[in-house]
Write an enzyme that holds these catalytic residues in place. Sequence first.
Site, PDB file in Angstrom:
ATOM      1  CE1 TYR A 184      48.874  40.217  34.851  1.00 10.83           C
ATOM      2  CE2 TYR A 184      48.263  38.523  36.393  1.00 10.83           C
ATOM      3  CZ  TYR A 184      49.033  38.290  35.879  1.00 10.83           C
ATOM      4  OH  TYR A 184      50.425  38.336  34.609  1.00 10.83           O
TER       5      TYR A 184
ATOM      6  NE  ARG B  30      44.633  35.664  29.297  1.00 12.34           N
ATOM      7  CZ  ARG B  30      45.745  36.314  28.640  1.00 12.34           C
ATOM      8  NH1 ARG B  30      46.484  35.207  29.065  1.00 12.34           N
ATOM      9  NH2 ARG B  30      46.495  37.392  29.049  1.00 12.34           N
TER      10      ARG B  30
ATOM     11  CG  HIS C  19      41.992  32.670  54.772  1.00 13.16           C
ATOM     12  ND1 HIS C  19      42.352  32.549  56.569  1.00 13.16           N
ATOM     13  CD2 HIS C  19      42.861  31.760  53.819  1.00 13.16           C
ATOM     14  CE1 HIS C  19      43.223  32.640  55.718  1.00 13.16           C
ATOM     15  NE2 HIS C  19      43.806  32.488  54.947  1.00 13.16           N
TER      16      HIS C  19
ATOM     17  CE  LYS D 195      47.518  38.320  32.318  1.00 12.67           C
ATOM     18  NZ  LYS D 195      49.124  37.533  32.290  1.00 12.67           N
TER      19      LYS D 195
END
Length: 304
Positions: free
Chosen positions: A41, A60, A114, A159
């Site tokens: 995010y 980013r 997973h 992030k």
Amino acid sequence: MHPIADALPDSLCYLDGSYTPLRDAKVSVLDRGFIFGDGVYEVVPTYGGIPFCFEEHLARLGRSLAELQIRDPYAPAEWQAIAKRLVDATPEAQRAGMQGIYIQVTRGVAPRDHAMPQGLAPTVFVMVNPMKPVADAARANGVACVSAPDFRWQKAHIKTTSLLGAVLARQISVEAGAAETIMFRDEGLSEASSSNVWVVKGGTVSGPPKDHLVLAGIRYGLIERLCADAGIPFTLRRIARDEVFDADELLLSSASKEVLPVVTLDGRTIGAGKPGPIYHALYAGYQQAKARRTQDPRVQGVPA
């Protein structure tokens, strides 16, 4: 329905190609962001309806997506167009203040496993929320913080939406009545629960190096530029715990805090116990940078 759910805003959001009221937006329970926190995010601040440092935030976002092997679903101009439509749809009074453009991208919807499935369409969500500015008293007097071991994982540079570690760290300061939790890993400074941390000693601003143990906030580059403009020495290096408590000034930086002075840590006075000259210089420079970058929307690449 729960009272909090009843209070959800009906502002416009973007979800997977459609604009819809936020309270009506729905995501599959098999979305990997919901099941695994498998997503990233960004939060882009806006001032007067103009995004600040949007290009840096998108860069980013791209780095975080690459670390998770998720393709970036949009080009910068497409992200900017989505953000502009959502910002323009907010009430004028809200738009005139400080807002945050929240962007989230998850790997998408798949049966629970997973292993990272290939070829999924990423889930893309964007909304705009008001951001609460720092209170004048906090700027004038500084804030209190507490410390804690950095118990999070070893890939803090991503992030990610997997924020449980940050949530637990922030709760430590909430329960202590403090503004932030400043964390140490192996007796070295890392960052705070949702802020970067800067140590001022002898007129030099120092921060931890940009590596996998720290989320290099957009303000990393901005603080360095502000220091250069003000003639303040700047360095990134390993900072020992004792240096933090012995600092002349201690500063936090984030999208919502901008730059904020810390005057006590674990009840111990930092420096003179009040906001210092380096803070005042950087905060003034920050306001000048905001004014420059929001006066001309073309600086952000957002169509006027």
